[in-house]
Design an enzyme around this catalytic site. Structure first.
Site, short mmCIF file in Angstrom:
data_model
loop_
_atom_site.label_atom_id
_atom_site.label_comp_id
_atom_site.label_asym_id
_atom_site.label_seq_id
_atom_site.Cartn_x
_atom_site.Cartn_y
_atom_site.Cartn_z
N LYS A 30 2.01 4.72 -1.08
CA LYS A 30 1.40 5.92 -1.65
C LYS A 30 1.85 7.11 -0.79
O LYS A 30 2.30 6.92 0.35
CB LYS A 30 -0.12 5.81 -1.65
CG LYS A 30 -0.74 5.54 -0.28
CD LYS A 30 -2.24 5.35 -0.36
CE LYS A 30 -2.84 5.04 1.01
NZ LYS A 30 -4.31 4.85 0.94
N ASN A 34 1.07 7.35 2.89
CA ASN A 34 1.75 6.44 3.81
C ASN A 34 3.26 6.70 3.87
O ASN A 34 4.02 5.85 4.34
CB ASN A 34 1.50 4.99 3.40
CG ASN A 34 0.08 4.55 3.72
OD1 ASN A 34 -0.58 5.13 4.58
ND2 ASN A 34 -0.40 3.52 3.04
N THR A 91 -4.44 0.68 -2.69
CA THR A 91 -5.20 1.84 -3.13
C THR A 91 -5.29 1.80 -4.65
O THR A 91 -4.25 1.76 -5.31
CB THR A 91 -4.52 3.13 -2.64
OG1 THR A 91 -4.41 3.09 -1.22
CG2 THR A 91 -5.32 4.36 -3.06
N ASP A 108 2.45 2.55 7.98
CA ASP A 108 1.22 1.78 7.74
C ASP A 108 1.50 0.45 7.05
O ASP A 108 1.32 0.29 5.84
CB ASP A 108 0.22 2.58 6.91
CG ASP A 108 -1.20 1.98 7.01
OD1 ASP A 108 -1.31 0.83 7.49
OD2 ASP A 108 -2.16 2.64 6.60
N ASP A 126 0.84 -1.21 0.00
CA ASP A 126 0.00 0.00 0.00
C ASP A 126 0.87 1.26 0.00
O ASP A 126 0.65 2.17 0.79
CB ASP A 126 -0.95 0.01 1.20
CG ASP A 126 -2.10 1.01 1.03
OD1 ASP A 126 -2.37 1.41 -0.12
OD2 ASP A 126 -2.71 1.40 2.05
#
Length: 472
Positions: free
Chosen positions: A151, A154, A189, A167, A149
């Site tokens: 991005k 994060n 995401t 995260d 994840d």
């Protein structure tokens, strides 16, 4: 949790040595607060030395959602594994009867997303953040961890502007791979997810992370997403074809790097090593100075207790506490701290329920014998019951029934965790077969043969712990 404060001032919540402050953010299962480490502040510590972030997690809410307890346990374990200058560090984990408190490094600079939201970054700034991202992701991959994840939301920044990956709630470990050696959970995401994840045919988590790194790089340099559309189906169609346009202000070297990352075929996507060899990446790159491996603390038999809870610590530092020689024979068992020992002896003291399977009765016992002796005894008892024995990595014993049971052959793994020289905790895990057969195995079948080494079974009334622990 106590309250403190002076007359005329707002009273603040205190959790052990931490004074909780403002709310930083919240999600479905947790709230994250800014906090001060009073022990650091009391010795003159300021800034990053006394500032922490504490994630407060509601146990009851987690228990109501299938799989969330195991996800949290995995996230905490992963954060302990990936101690790196560009990863948000975990300090400790505390627990009360109703909540878990994960104490983490505080990133004062906030999310990298906030910087990008104000517009694209200069190429030098984008390069510096991307270099740190790749260094952190490469370190995670070498530890067997896929983030899944990545991005800008994060990616945090500390007070010095250093990037910190955070995260790990969706992160995956090698044991989550299926028989084909791939991950199959569709997560992440949408705008940052690799095409192979969307196709639901299995994927390599590390290669999927590299696609996400490519999307992050594009966003840093361009100020917007490479694949965007109000309709998800059309956005996915763009992702499947790697259909994107690079604005004219992006340099040739940066374009070429993006093109090597946003490749639909994961086998042809640039690796971490290949990224680090590109001219654009190498410019001004200074590898982060890694801290030496954390030495596990000396085993202690006095567990602290804050807010009626206790520290949950699996004993791991940067490295696993078990090691093997060239022949594959284990030389040291995993260690276990006093909190786990107390938890294993009496359900009345058990605050680790968040981290255990719902079926707990008779699956853990404390042994008054060295780890090697416990393993030999387990093997002897299992053979007498007609089980085939296999030694696993670390001090683990896999026991598989020769006869078919209600729902196939029962298979159980026992892991021995060392507390002291002559004290160990043994955990049984259900690998295969019927759940009722597993419960009978733990609660009835093995007990008589293990009686001479058992100190206490989980859930039973414990022996006098003060005297016994004092002599361990």
């Amino acid at each position: 949790m106590a309250r403190s404060g002076r007359e005329g001032e707002e009273r603040k919540l205190v959790l052990g040595k931490y004074e909780l402050g403002r709310l930083l953010g919240q999600g479905t299962f947790a709230k994250v607060y800014y906090a001060r480490d009073l022990s650091a502040a009391g010795t003159g510590g300021t800034g990053s030395s006394s500032s922490v972030a504490i994630k407060v997690i509601d146990k009851a809410r987690l228990r109501r959602t299938e799989g969330m307890m195991e996800q949290l346990r995995r996230e905490i374990s992963i954060m302990r594994m990936v101690r790196h200058p560009n990863v948000v560090g975990i300090r400790e984990v505390l627990a009360s009867r109703s909540r878990v408190f994960v104490v983490m490094e505080y990133a004062r600079g906030g999310e990298l997303f906030a910087k990008v939201a104000r517009g694209r970054l200069t190429e030098d700034h984008a390069r510096r953040y991307f270099q740190q991202l790749v260094a952190a992701v490469g370190f995670c991959h070498r530890r067997g961890v896929a983030h899944r994840d990545l991005k800008p939301e994060n990616l945090l920044l500390d007070e010095d502007g250093r990037l910190k990956v955070t995260d790990f709630g969706l992160a995956a470990l090698p044991e989550q791979l299926r028989h084909d050696g791939l991950l199959h959970t569709q997560c992440g995401t949408p705008a940052y997810v690799a095409p192979e994840v969307l196709r639901k045919r299995g994927y390599d988590g590390a290669r999927a992370d590299l696609w996400s790194c490519g999307v992050v790089l594009y966003v840093l340099l361009c100020g917007f997403l490479p694949f965007q559309h109000d309709n998800y189906v059309k956005m996915y169609q763009k992702i499947f074809k790697a259909d994107y346009q690079v604005p004219p202000w992006v340099s040739g070297d940066a374009r070429r790097l993006i093109a090597r990352l946003l490749v639909v075929d994961p086998a042809k996507r640039a690796s971490i090593a290949e990224i680090m060899c590109t001219p654009w990446f190498r410019k001004g790159f200074v590898p982060p100075a890694l801290s030496p491996p954390v030495t596990p603390p000396k085993k202690r038999l006095d567990a602290g207790d804050d807010d009626g809870g206790a520290l949950f610590d699996t004993g791991g530092g940067d490295d696993d506490n078990s090691s093997s020689n060239s022949a594959g024979t284990t030389t040291s068992p995993r260690s276990c701290n006093a909190f786990q020992l107390i938890s294993s002896m009496s359900s009345g003291f058990d605050l680790s329920g968040l981290f255990e399977n719902e079926q707990k009765a008779a699956t853990v016992f404390t042994a008054r014998a060295p780890a090697a002796t416990v393993v030999e005894k387990l093997e002897s008892v299992a053979r007498a019951l007609g089980f085939e024995i296999t030694r696993g990595k670390g001090w683990k014993v896999r026991m598989e029934a020769k006869a078919e049971g209600t729902n196939g052959r029962l298979a159980v793994t026992a892991e021995v965790l060392e507390v002291a020289v002559d004290v160990a905790v043994v955990e049984f895990a259900h690998d295969a077969g019927d759940a009722l057969d597993f419960n009978k195995f733990c609660a009835v079948d093995v007990r008589p043969g293990l009686a001479e080494i058992v100190w206490a079974w989980q859930g039973d009334s414990p022996p006098a712990p003060a005297a016994a622990v004092g002599t361990a």
